[in-house]
Design an enzyme around this catalytic site. Structure first.
Site, PDB file in Angstrom:
ATOM      1  N   LEU A 112       0.857  -1.182   0.000  1.00 58.90           N
ATOM      2  CA  LEU A 112       0.000   0.000   0.000  1.00 58.90           C
ATOM      3  C   LEU A 112       0.893   1.231   0.000  1.00 58.90           C
ATOM      4  O   LEU A 112       1.999   1.210   0.551  1.00 58.90           O
ATOM      5  CB  LEU A 112      -0.897   0.024   1.247  1.00 58.90           C
ATOM      6  CG  LEU A 112      -1.924  -1.103   1.400  1.00 58.90           C
ATOM      7  CD1 LEU A 112      -2.681  -0.932   2.718  1.00 58.90           C
ATOM      8  CD2 LEU A 112      -2.891  -1.136   0.233  1.00 58.90           C
ATOM      9  N   ASP A 113       0.411   2.307  -0.594  1.00 61.21           N
ATOM     10  CA  ASP A 113       1.138   3.566  -0.536  1.00 61.21           C
ATOM     11  C   ASP A 113       1.326   3.990   0.919  1.00 61.21           C
ATOM     12  O   ASP A 113       0.542   3.614   1.800  1.00 61.21           O
ATOM     13  CB  ASP A 113       0.360   4.664  -1.268  1.00 61.21           C
ATOM     14  CG  ASP A 113       0.254   4.409  -2.762  1.00 61.21           C
ATOM     15  OD1 ASP A 113       1.093   3.671  -3.298  1.00 61.21           O
ATOM     16  OD2 ASP A 113      -0.685   4.952  -3.380  1.00 61.21           O
ATOM     17  N   GLU A 114       2.342   4.790   1.143  1.00 59.73           N
ATOM     18  CA  GLU A 114       2.657   5.241   2.503  1.00 59.73           C
ATOM     19  C   GLU A 114       1.442   5.828   3.216  1.00 59.73           C
ATOM     20  O   GLU A 114       1.188   5.541   4.388  1.00 59.73           O
ATOM     21  CB  GLU A 114       3.780   6.288   2.450  1.00 59.73           C
ATOM     22  CG  GLU A 114       4.153   6.864   3.802  1.00 59.73           C
ATOM     23  CD  GLU A 114       5.283   7.871   3.712  1.00 59.73           C
ATOM     24  OE1 GLU A 114       5.627   8.471   4.752  1.00 59.73           O
ATOM     25  OE2 GLU A 114       5.832   8.069   2.599  1.00 59.73           O
ATOM     26  N   THR A 116      -1.779   5.415   2.492  1.00 62.64           N
ATOM     27  CA  THR A 116      -2.993   4.607   2.424  1.00 62.64           C
ATOM     28  C   THR A 116      -3.002   3.662   3.619  1.00 62.64           C
ATOM     29  O   THR A 116      -1.995   3.030   3.927  1.00 62.64           O
ATOM     30  CB  THR A 116      -3.046   3.784   1.124  1.00 62.64           C
ATOM     31  OG1 THR A 116      -3.060   4.686   0.016  1.00 62.64           O
ATOM     32  CG2 THR A 116      -4.294   2.911   1.074  1.00 62.64           C
ATOM     33  N   ARG A 214      -5.884   6.103  -7.342  1.00 61.37           N
ATOM     34  CA  ARG A 214      -5.691   7.555  -7.351  1.00 61.37           C
ATOM     35  C   ARG A 214      -5.700   8.101  -8.781  1.00 61.37           C
ATOM     36  O   ARG A 214      -6.292   9.153  -9.060  1.00 61.37           O
ATOM     37  CB  ARG A 214      -4.393   7.897  -6.630  1.00 61.37           C
ATOM     38  CG  ARG A 214      -4.397   7.437  -5.175  1.00 61.37           C
ATOM     39  CD  ARG A 214      -3.006   7.366  -4.570  1.00 61.37           C
ATOM     40  NE  ARG A 214      -2.401   8.681  -4.458  1.00 61.37           N
ATOM     41  CZ  ARG A 214      -1.134   8.874  -4.090  1.00 61.37           C
ATOM     42  NH1 ARG A 214      -0.343   7.837  -3.855  1.00 61.37           N
ATOM     43  NH2 ARG A 214      -0.653  10.099  -3.985  1.00 61.37           N
TER      44      ARG A 214
END
Length: 299
Positions: A112-114, A116, A214
């Site tokens: 996951l993105d930082e 998220t 996104r």
């Protein structure tokens, strides 16, 4: 009999002492089995020598000898990278395993993105990682997200089927482009706030490209609230940041209501590679997104 083991993994097993045995005796991969034979495949235990164990909070949703499922908070990186050598989920997991007396190498099945939040699956051996990676590629892993976006999708429930690749001018940014990789996101509009100023949407990924949600939500004119990288479609960006959402009689600066992109990985489901049981996990909406929804309801 098919073990479902990749050639790369099988080559490693074959070089391991007592890697493949039948009834306790070492055998070759072309040996034939008889009814009643007990086949065992062994792999050397590994651990992440290059990851510093750190006693950090780790929200464990589920763990067994093969898998670790964690609920990642926002602002935490999954795996150490340049500039993020410590303070990651990996550092916390390696410390946790050391305290449990386990020799395990950190193998995230997905990331996951930082900024998220939500569920991340971590394999505790190469076989589990291979099997779950194949389920991901085959679309057999269910991943569902909650997101809060500016505006409301023109089509209430729909699918964004648009290829994604790196921006030629900025390799850190992904964009929709005709020559990109196939990318499919299914969404549903759950709530609309302020007569269309913002919305809460549910999302299901059919593919797993970097920044896919996104990029796709921005593409349909509904970028995520708080997303600093992909901006706010339909409003001018300034040096002071993104313009606040306004309505007659007042205004609400939603960027101040949440300090990261409003995206949460809420549901994760897959088939356990060993037990063959279908497993489903759910992570509740974190407090900052609950607070954001409360602000949106005031619009």
């Amino acid at each position: 009999m098919r073990l479902g083991v990749s050639r790369k993994l099988l080559s490693r097993v074959k070089t391991t002492e007592q890697g493949i045995t039948v009834n306790g005796e070492r055998v070759y991969t072309n040996d034939r089995l008889k009814e009643g034979d007990i086949l065992e495949v062994r792999m050397e235990q590994e651990q992440s020598e290059d990851i510093l164990p750190q006693p950090l909070p780790l929200d464990i949703v589920y763990e067994d000898r093969d898998l670790l499922i964690v609920n990642k908070p926002p602002g935490i990186v999954v795996h150490p990278t340049h500039g993020h050598y410590t303070g990651t989920i990996a550092n916390a997991a390696v410390y946790h395993w050391r305290e449990q007396g386990e020799r395990v190498r950190f193998r995230p099945v997905h990331r996951l993105d930082e900024d998220t939040s939500g569920l991340v699956a971590i394999a505790k051996n190469p076989y589990i990682h291979q099997q779950l990676s194949e389920q991901l590629q085959a679309g057999e892993v269910e991943k569902r997200y909650w997101a809060y976006v500016y505006g409301a999708p023109k089509i209430v429930n729909g699918t964004v089927d648009e290829p994604i690749d790196r921006d030629t001018d900025n390799p850190h940014v992904r964009v929709v482009r005709p020559d990109g990789y196939p990318s499919v996101t299914h969404y549903g509009t759950e709530m609309i706030f302020g007569e269309g100023l913002a919305a809460k949407v549910s999302l299901k990924l059919e593919t797993g490209r970097t920044h896919q949600i996104r990029v796709h939500m921005k593409h349909i004119g509904c970028p995520l609230i708080g997303d600093k990288l992909y901006g706010f479609a339909g409003e001018e960006e300034t040096d002071e940041g993104i313009k606040p959402v306004t309505k007659a009689g007042g205004s609400a600066t939603l960027e101040a209501a949440v300090q990261r992109q409003a995206l949460h990985a809420a549901i994760l489901a897959f088939t356990h590679p060993i037990t063959r049981e279908r497993m489903r996990f759910e992570a509740a909406l974190p407090q900052d997104l609950q607070d954001l929804e409360n602000e949106l309801r005031k619009l």
